[in-house]
Design a protein around this motif. Structure first.
Motif, short mmCIF file in Angstrom:
data_model
loop_
_atom_site.label_atom_id
_atom_site.label_comp_id
_atom_site.label_asym_id
_atom_site.label_seq_id
_atom_site.Cartn_x
_atom_site.Cartn_y
_atom_site.Cartn_z
N ARG A 45 0.83 -1.21 0.00
CA ARG A 45 0.00 0.00 0.00
C ARG A 45 0.87 1.26 0.00
O ARG A 45 0.55 2.24 -0.67
CB ARG A 45 -0.96 0.00 1.19
N LYS A 46 1.98 1.23 0.73
CA LYS A 46 2.89 2.38 0.75
C LYS A 46 3.46 2.63 -0.65
O LYS A 46 3.58 3.77 -1.09
CB LYS A 46 4.01 2.16 1.75
N TRP A 84 0.73 4.12 -2.82
CA TRP A 84 0.56 5.52 -2.44
C TRP A 84 1.66 6.36 -3.09
O TRP A 84 1.40 7.45 -3.61
CB TRP A 84 0.58 5.66 -0.92
N GLN A 89 0.90 6.97 -6.69
CA GLN A 89 -0.15 7.96 -6.85
C GLN A 89 0.37 9.38 -6.62
O GLN A 89 0.01 10.30 -7.34
CB GLN A 89 -1.31 7.68 -5.88
N GLN A 90 1.24 9.55 -5.63
CA GLN A 90 1.79 10.87 -5.35
C GLN A 90 2.66 11.38 -6.49
O GLN A 90 2.70 12.55 -6.79
CB GLN A 90 2.58 10.87 -4.04
#
Length: 131
Positions: free
Chosen positions: A120-121, A124, A127-128
């Motif tokens: 998940r990290k 993320w 996405q960033q």
């Protein structure tokens, strides 16, 4: 600790390089595990290919493999990033602690839940960066 590629691994990289070279288009970033054998694999297969001429190389713990055996394997440890930077200067180790060695015999193996958190990290992070 932090196993290097075997001779067979180097041979497999050579075969893979000729296969992927014709299939890749422009690549913006290469995410790679900070384990030596994965750094060697990515470097041998991808470095210098025209599709990656402007690519950033980023080492991330989040893309490290997961051993399901529940036992410690010395080859799944890594050297401190300060040492890895000397061997792989084309890779950014900015997000990896410089003097910390990951996964030792004194640490418990990761659970599947911990691996899911790592995944998940990484998502993320993608996405960033809008990748």
């Amino acid at each position: 600790f932090d196993a290097h590629l075997s001779q067979r691994g180097h041979e497999q990289c050579s075969q893979l390089r000729s296969t992927v070279a014709a299939q890749l288009e422009a690549i913006e970033v290469v995410f790679v595990s900070p384990l030596t054998r994965t750094l060697q694999t990515a470097t041998e297969v991808l470095r210098g290919l025209p599709a990656l001429c402007n690519a950033d190389w980023v080492a991330m713990e989040e893309v490290r493999e997961f051993g399901r055996s529940g036992q410690f394997h010395p080859c799944d440890s890594r050297r401190p990033s300060a040492a890895l930077e000397l061997e792989f200067p084309h890779v950014s180790f900015a997000g990896i602690p410089a003097h910390e060695t990951l996964l030792g015999a004194d640490l418990p193996p990761e659970s599947e839940d911990q691996v899911a958190v790592r995944a998940r990290k990484f998502l993320w992070h993608l996405q960033q960066k809008q990748i």
